[in-house]
Design a protein around this motif. Structure first.
Motif, PDB file in Angstrom:
ATOM      1  N   TYR A 188       0.807  -1.221   0.000  1.00  0.00           N
ATOM      2  CA  TYR A 188       0.000   0.000   0.000  1.00  0.00           C
ATOM      3  C   TYR A 188       0.842   1.274   0.000  1.00  0.00           C
ATOM      4  CZ  TYR A 188       0.932   0.101   5.060  1.00  0.00           C
ATOM      5  OH  TYR A 188       1.537   0.113   6.291  1.00  0.00           O
ATOM      6  N   SER A 210       6.115  -7.981 -10.055  1.00  0.00           N
ATOM      7  CA  SER A 210       4.864  -7.370 -10.510  1.00  0.00           C
ATOM      8  C   SER A 210       4.782  -7.265 -12.026  1.00  0.00           C
ATOM      9  CB  SER A 210       4.695  -5.986  -9.881  1.00  0.00           C
ATOM     10  OG  SER A 210       5.796  -5.161 -10.184  1.00  0.00           O
ATOM     11  N   ARG A 259      -0.565  -3.145 -13.316  1.00  0.00           N
ATOM     12  CA  ARG A 259      -1.402  -2.834 -12.156  1.00  0.00           C
ATOM     13  C   ARG A 259      -2.664  -3.687 -12.118  1.00  0.00           C
ATOM     14  NH1 ARG A 259      -0.112   3.548 -13.046  1.00  0.00           N
ATOM     15  NH2 ARG A 259       1.785   3.626 -11.744  1.00  0.00           N
ATOM     16  N   ASN A 260      -3.212  -4.008 -13.268  1.00  0.00           N
ATOM     17  CA  ASN A 260      -4.373  -4.906 -13.301  1.00  0.00           C
ATOM     18  C   ASN A 260      -4.013  -6.281 -12.751  1.00  0.00           C
ATOM     19  OD1 ASN A 260      -6.263  -3.120 -14.269  1.00  0.00           O
ATOM     20  ND2 ASN A 260      -6.058  -3.732 -16.409  1.00  0.00           N
ATOM     21  N   GLU A 263      -3.637  -6.189  -8.959  1.00  0.00           N
ATOM     22  CA  GLU A 263      -4.925  -6.197  -8.249  1.00  0.00           C
ATOM     23  C   GLU A 263      -5.536  -7.594  -8.232  1.00  0.00           C
ATOM     24  OE1 GLU A 263      -6.191  -3.791  -6.376  1.00  0.00           O
ATOM     25  OE2 GLU A 263      -4.296  -2.769  -6.843  1.00  0.00           O
ATOM     26  N   ARG A 264      -5.387  -8.332  -9.319  1.00  0.00           N
ATOM     27  CA  ARG A 264      -5.888  -9.713  -9.346  1.00  0.00           C
ATOM     28  C   ARG A 264      -5.173 -10.557  -8.297  1.00  0.00           C
ATOM     29  NH1 ARG A 264      -5.175 -11.526 -15.513  1.00  0.00           N
ATOM     30  NH2 ARG A 264      -6.370 -13.363 -14.860  1.00  0.00           N
ATOM     31  N   LYS A 266      -3.639  -9.515  -5.563  1.00  0.00           N
ATOM     32  CA  LYS A 266      -4.007  -9.074  -4.212  1.00  0.00           C
ATOM     33  C   LYS A 266      -5.356  -9.642  -3.789  1.00  0.00           C
ATOM     34  CE  LYS A 266      -3.235  -4.649  -3.382  1.00  0.00           C
ATOM     35  NZ  LYS A 266      -3.088  -3.176  -3.650  1.00  0.00           N
ATOM     36  N   GLN A 267      -6.288  -9.698  -4.708  1.00  0.00           N
ATOM     37  CA  GLN A 267      -7.597 -10.276  -4.385  1.00  0.00           C
ATOM     38  C   GLN A 267      -7.476 -11.773  -4.103  1.00  0.00           C
ATOM     39  OE1 GLN A 267     -10.442  -8.774  -3.752  1.00  0.00           O
ATOM     40  NE2 GLN A 267     -11.509 -10.725  -3.393  1.00  0.00           N
ATOM     41  N   ASN A 289       3.404 -10.794  -3.013  1.00  0.00           N
ATOM     42  CA  ASN A 289       2.690 -11.735  -3.874  1.00  0.00           C
ATOM     43  C   ASN A 289       2.872 -13.175  -3.380  1.00  0.00           C
ATOM     44  OD1 ASN A 289       5.401 -11.994  -4.647  1.00  0.00           O
ATOM     45  ND2 ASN A 289       4.870 -12.520  -6.768  1.00  0.00           N
TER      46      ASN A 289
END
Length: 352
Positions: A188, A210, A259-260, A263-264, A266-267, A289
């Protein structure tokens, strides 16, 4: 053999995670990204495959890539040093600041390459245990050394130290401080905002995690220009090949894609952590990750071997036998782990 320096006989060397090449395993042991790199990377490599004269050296300072990284990270190109992965950049820093008998301090457990690099320099390493809440230990904060390191987010725990804590560490340190941000795109916050105020701060980044580019080996060291100039004396002349430079530039031009994927992941990390908790594991809060799962007082080697038997590789460390580090793969990868561990529990009950 008697040809080597004597202290090398005492060094085991860094042991990377298993890297099977037969395609038989789901690899969740080395924190690779489960998603492919940006299509722009592949397109760029294919376009340039026949254009470059391989008899020519690549740019020694990666000038174009530094300009691209400058646009992404917000600092001029002379604040940036490009390396053959962040591991090479770590090696450069250790060689620059540590000699025989010098000290490097860092919280522990963490990336075990730090220890190996210190031993290669015949330096002393202070592995200071994290506090129980994984905050920074006082001996790292105030101790005297020639170099300090914080891996943030930390590997293998995934835990994260706030920028305020990092700033406090730098203020209390008269030596260079490395903040190894290999996994920070999954977190974050980051420490980039501190660079202008602290000439002893060195930040490391990598495209391996990443950006899904572990195979091209490109990392960035970001620091004030005077620090960069000194480290350039240690860098190999042509340390990053031409194709890696081109691939890295393409990746940095497609931040939206990266970034997409972040986010995947992280979910998936959130859902997997909840599922592992329900199975009875202690799951450390992760900003990376991967997650570290624990059963304090138990040995998780049997779980590691059972997963391997079922063609899933996770990371088991003999130094921390009650823990496993599990990289975040696709949703289906993580659901499969949950099911296999449930099956193992059933098998164990049937054996009783």
């Amino acid at each position: 053999m008697s040809y080597f320096r004597k202290h090398l006989e005492l060094i085991a060397g860094y042991q990377p995670g298993e890297q099977p090449q037969d395609g038989q395993y789901i690899k969740l042991n080395t924190n690779e990204n489960p998603y492919p790199p940006s299509p722009l990377v592949v397109e760029t490599l294919m376009e340039n495959l026949t254009k470059h004269r391989l008899s020519y050296y690549p740019s020694p300072l990666c000038d174009e890539l530094r300009e691209q990284a400058s646009a992404v990270y917000g600092y001029p190109s002379d604040w940036i040093l490009v390396g053959n992965g962040s591991d090479e950049l770590l090696s450069i820093v250790f060689r620059a600041f540590l000699g025989k008998g010098d000290w490097v301090l860092y919280p522990y457990p963490t990336y075990t390459l730090y220890r190996v690099l210190a031993l290669l320099q015949e330096a002393n390493f202070g592995e200071i245990p994290f506090e129980k809440d994984y905050s920074i230990p006082k001996k790292v904060l105030t101790g005297q050394a020639q170099l300090k390191i914080v891996c943030n987010p930390n590997s293998p725990t995934g835990t994260f130290l706030s920028t305020m804590i990092i700033e406090n560490l730098i203020k209390n340190s008269s030596c260079p401080v490395i903040v190894d941000e290999a996994y920070v795109d999954f977190a974050y916050d980051n420490a980039l905002s501190l660079l202008k105020r602290f000439p002893n701060l060195i930040i490391l980044r990598t495209l391996s995690k990443s950006f899904s580019l572990a195979g091209i080996r490109v990392g960035f060291l970001i620091a004030q220009p005077e620090m960069i100039q000194g480290l350039l004396k240690v860098k190999d002349s042509y340390n990053v090949n031409w194709f890696s430079q081109k691939a890295a530039m393409a990746a940095l031009r497609d931040l939206h894609y990266m970034r997409n994927n972040v986010e995947r992941i992280k979910q998936t990390r959130k859902e997997f952590s909840q599922a592992m908790s329900k199975l009875g594991y202690e799951v450390l809060p992760s900003e990376a990750n991967f997650v570290m799962v624990r059963k304090p007082g138990e040995n998780l080697e049997s779980e590691y071997l059972y997963l391997k038997k079922n063609h899933i590789l996770v990371r088991y460390f003999t130094e921390w036998p009650d823990s496993m580090r599990i990289s975040i793969g696709t949703d289906s990868n993580m659901q499969l782990i949950i099911q296999i561990l449930k099956n193992m529990t059933k098998d164990n009950k049937n054996d009783l």
